[in-house]
Design a protein around this motif. Structure first.
Motif, mmCIF file in Angstrom:
data_model
loop_
_atom_site.group_PDB
_atom_site.id
_atom_site.type_symbol
_atom_site.label_atom_id
_atom_site.label_comp_id
_atom_site.label_asym_id
_atom_site.label_seq_id
_atom_site.Cartn_x
_atom_site.Cartn_y
_atom_site.Cartn_z
ATOM 1 N N GLU A 1 0.587 -0.959 -0.101
ATOM 2 C CA GLU A 1 -0.090 0.032 0.133
ATOM 3 C C GLU A 1 1.141 1.257 -0.068
ATOM 4 O O GLU A 1 0.891 2.295 -1.047
ATOM 5 C CB GLU A 1 -0.840 0.599 1.249
ATOM 6 N N GLN B 1 2.534 1.965 -3.617
ATOM 7 C CA GLN B 1 0.947 2.788 -4.101
ATOM 8 C C GLN B 1 0.649 4.113 -4.213
ATOM 9 O O GLN B 1 0.884 5.454 -5.029
ATOM 10 C CB GLN B 1 0.252 1.055 -3.836
ATOM 11 N N THR B 2 0.932 3.875 -2.660
ATOM 12 C CA THR B 2 0.808 5.763 -2.347
ATOM 13 C C THR B 2 2.039 6.921 -2.580
ATOM 14 O O THR B 2 1.177 7.926 -2.473
ATOM 15 C CB THR B 2 0.551 5.083 -0.336
ATOM 16 N N GLN C 1 2.548 16.683 -11.114
ATOM 17 C CA GLN C 1 1.577 17.304 -11.464
ATOM 18 C C GLN C 1 1.725 19.024 -10.670
ATOM 19 O O GLN C 1 1.443 20.318 -11.569
ATOM 20 C CB GLN C 1 0.352 16.665 -10.328
ATOM 21 N N LYS D 1 -5.216 13.693 -16.623
ATOM 22 C CA LYS D 1 -6.279 12.687 -15.667
ATOM 23 C C LYS D 1 -6.717 14.842 -15.270
ATOM 24 O O LYS D 1 -7.779 14.705 -14.797
ATOM 25 C CB LYS D 1 -4.718 13.475 -14.085
ATOM 26 N N ASP E 1 -9.931 13.284 -15.225
ATOM 27 C CA ASP E 1 -10.876 12.955 -13.038
ATOM 28 C C ASP E 1 -10.947 14.423 -13.065
ATOM 29 O O ASP E 1 -12.151 14.157 -11.880
ATOM 30 C CB ASP E 1 -9.012 12.743 -12.722
ATOM 31 N N GLN F 1 3.594 6.049 -5.197
ATOM 32 C CA GLN F 1 3.989 6.409 -6.898
ATOM 33 C C GLN F 1 2.729 7.364 -7.022
ATOM 34 O O GLN F 1 2.828 8.377 -7.839
ATOM 35 C CB GLN F 1 3.332 5.114 -7.122
ATOM 36 N N GLU F 2 2.093 7.394 -5.824
ATOM 37 C CA GLU F 2 0.641 8.348 -6.425
ATOM 38 C C GLU F 2 1.108 9.271 -5.674
ATOM 39 O O GLU F 2 0.996 10.407 -6.645
ATOM 40 C CB GLU F 2 -0.444 7.993 -5.528
ATOM 41 N N LEU F 3 1.921 9.776 -4.898
ATOM 42 C CA LEU F 3 2.737 10.799 -4.543
ATOM 43 C C LEU F 3 3.660 11.604 -5.480
ATOM 44 O O LEU F 3 3.719 12.770 -5.367
ATOM 45 C CB LEU F 3 3.567 10.649 -3.098
ATOM 46 N N GLN F 4 4.363 10.327 -6.313
ATOM 47 C CA GLN F 4 5.184 11.029 -6.643
ATOM 48 C C GLN F 4 5.008 11.720 -8.327
ATOM 49 O O GLN F 4 5.487 12.710 -8.435
ATOM 50 C CB GLN F 4 6.368 10.282 -7.996
ATOM 51 N N GLN F 5 2.872 11.228 -8.620
ATOM 52 C CA GLN F 5 2.621 11.782 -9.879
ATOM 53 C C GLN F 5 1.648 13.045 -9.571
ATOM 54 O O GLN F 5 1.669 13.541 -10.194
ATOM 55 C CB GLN F 5 1.147 10.900 -10.395
ATOM 56 N N THR F 6 1.692 13.101 -8.149
ATOM 57 C CA THR F 6 0.695 14.341 -7.435
ATOM 58 C C THR F 6 2.070 15.624 -7.639
ATOM 59 O O THR F 6 2.181 16.385 -7.804
ATOM 60 C CB THR F 6 0.343 14.572 -6.474
#
Length: 552
Positions: free
Chosen positions: A262, A265-266, A276, A520, A524, A268-273
């Motif tokens: 988890e 995954q978090t 952005q 996104k 999104d 990776q999401e933080l890196q993408q955020t």
């Protein structure tokens, strides 16, 4: 894992020492992490200082150097006003122009004093002193012309202001002002170079700090791994003596693995955020810069536009006065008749009116460009609101307009806008502008490379073109299509276009984030659809579909 046979003897000793270093230290993991965090903060201090210094240089350029350029432009304008007033006084004999001259003269002195305070070195050279002497000579001759007019010697006053000596002083003064403006411009360039140098050192320190942090945290990870390994050995010993505890540890380990998954995954999401946010910050900085430029240009444009209106009124009044003189004094003295014939009053009236009209049209065009820049920046529209999509597209096209022009390396790109009738759309304007910017920039890049693959005749028969089309697909959705006749892309690349970090551009020209972030934003944030259709050697079409109302 490395083996002893893979290394020579000195290298193996170093590797063995590093491998056993965690066992030689008695620091707890929390202490190790605390020390690492402290070192991290220490490494970032120089970076923060250099970044702050670069910011101060940039702020100084905005507040000091640009103000100095505005003052130089103001000096040139006021000098022309004084010259025109003196000549009009000599030509008409109307004391209104002398009063106007004397009302603007203190303003010129005040602007020059303020400019000297900001750049005293530009006024201390020998050339500056010669310019000042030329200015004093001009003022003396202009005041002498006023005295001649007051004594009824208008013709002598006109000859004085049209004399070789007067024009020579004007040329010296104009050359001196141009030289001073060039010196001020060079000062601005020096400041800009200092700012760039500050940015370079900021980036350099950031890179060095990142490298050192990687080494430090790899070392910390090695220590923590050693600590975990020791804990595992202790757990294995306890598992042998207690089967129930073994089951509990097994369950706990499984839970930790799930948590670790988890966390990955978090992460990776933080890196993408984070990526952005970086891209969004770039667009925000661009918007702030554009808004600042638009604001700085808007003030002098409004001044020019307002003065044009008064100039039209004043000129009409002067021409009306001339017509009245012609009606009541049809037979003027010989000198006046010759002057009327020389200047051709009818032509002067017609041409001067056209001149003012063209100046008004130009000022209105500049105001329209400023409004487009403001529409693109939309600094106050970070939240969802109803906007005109066409304004956002036009603002983006205005920013990219220089890339549509013909240059030494690229052919001209023809832009074809086919706008439909769109209602106001409920959306995030600044984010949509970011999408338009990314897709249009990619389209320009695609058609700019066509000359490398086609002959001159083929380019003439099929020139570079980009289409922007908008329409309402049904009562609840709008569609924006951006089409180019570039080289197109293959099906394999098309399937990866919206993946993060995927790019076909060379290193340094693309990050692979533009289309990913755009996807996104559309999907999104706006609950819409973003798709791409492309055929090799024929072109590419991006389709943006978003609902008119986000609550639907």
């Amino acid at each position: 894992m490395m083996k002893k046979s893979d290394l020579n003897f000195p290298q193996y000793k170093i590797y063995h020492w590093l491998k056993n270093l965690p066992n030689q230290l008695t620091l707890l993991p929390s202490q190790v992490v605390s020390v690492s965090v402290f070192l991290t903060l220490c490494l970032f201090v120089p970076q923060i200082w250099i970044s702050w210094h670069a910011y101060l240089n940039f702020n100084n350029i905005i507040k000091h150097e640009l103000k100095l350029q505005n003052l130089s432009d103001r000096i040139t304008y006021l000098d022309e006003v004084l010259t025109m007033s003196a000549r009009m006084n000599a030509a008409t004999g109307n004391s209104l122009w002398e009063r106007r001259y004397k009302s603007f003269e203190p303003q010129l002195d005040a602007v020059i004093k303020e400019s000297i305070k900001l750049a005293p070195q530009a006024y201390a050279s020998e050339a500056a002193k010669e310019t000042d002497i030329a200015n004093q000579n001009l003022v003396a001759m202009e005041y002498e012309s006023f005295n001649l007019v007051q004594r009824g010697k208008n013709q002598l006053a006109q000859k004085l202001l049209a004399s070789r000596q007067y024009e020579l002083q004007k040329q010296k003064y104009a050359a001196g002002v141009a030289s001073r403006n060039q010196e001020i411009f060079q000062q601005l360039q020096v400041k800009i170079n200092e700012y760039r140098q500050g940015l370079f050192w900021s980036i350099f320190v950031s890179a060095v700090s990142l490298f050192m942090l990687m080494i430090a945290w790899m070392f910390v990870l090695q220590l923590l791994q050693g600590y975990v390994k020791g804990r595992k050995i202790a757990q294995d010993a306890l598992e042998k003596s207690n089967q129930n505890l073994e089951n509990s540890v097994e369950k706990r380990t499984q839970e930790l693995q799930e948590k670790n998954s988890e966390l990955q995954q978090t992460l990776q999401e933080l890196q993408q955020t984070q990526l952005q946010l970086i891209q969004t910050e770039k667009m925000s900085s661009l918007g702030q810069m554009i808004a600042g430029i638009a604001h700085e240009i808007n003030n002098p444009v409004n001044f020019i536009y307002g003065n044009i209106i008064h100039s039209q009124q004043y000129s009409q009044e002067l021409f009306t006065l001339v017509e009245l003189y012609q009606q009541h004094y049809p037979d003027p003295p010989q000198i006046i008749a010759e002057e009327l014939e020389a200047i051709d009053v009818d032509f002067l009236k017609e041409d001067f009116t056209k001149l003012l009209q063209s100046m008004q049209i130009g000022a209105e065009r500049i105001k329209a460009i400023i409004q487009s820049l403001r529409n693109f920046s939309r600094l106050d529209e970070a939240e969802i609101k109803e906007v005109d999509i066409h304004e956002g597209i036009d603002g983006t096209l205005m920013i990219l307009s220089h890339r549509f022009k013909e240059t030494n390396n690229n052919a001209k790109i023809t832009l074809i806008k086919e706008y439909g009738s769109l209602p106001l759309v409920n959306c995030y304007p600044s984010q949509l502008n970011q999408v338009f910017m990314n897709i249009l920039a990619n389209a320009i890049d695609a058609v700019s490379d066509r000359h490398l693959h086609y002959t001159i005749d083929e380019m003439k028969n099929n020139p570079n073109q980009i289409w922007v089309r908008t329409e309402v697909t049904d009562e609840n959705w709008i569609l924006v299509r951006i089409i180019d006749n570039g080289l197109g892309i293959s099906e394999e690349i098309n399937s990866k276009l919206f993946d993060p970090f995927f790019t076909t551009k060379p290193v340094g020209k693309g990050t692979g984030l533009g289309l990913s972030i755009s996807y996104k934003i559309i999907v999104d944030k706006h609950h819409g659809r973003l798709s791409c259709k492309s055929t090799p050697n024929q072109g590419t079409e991006f389709t943006i579909e978003i609902p008119i109302n986000q609550s639907l």
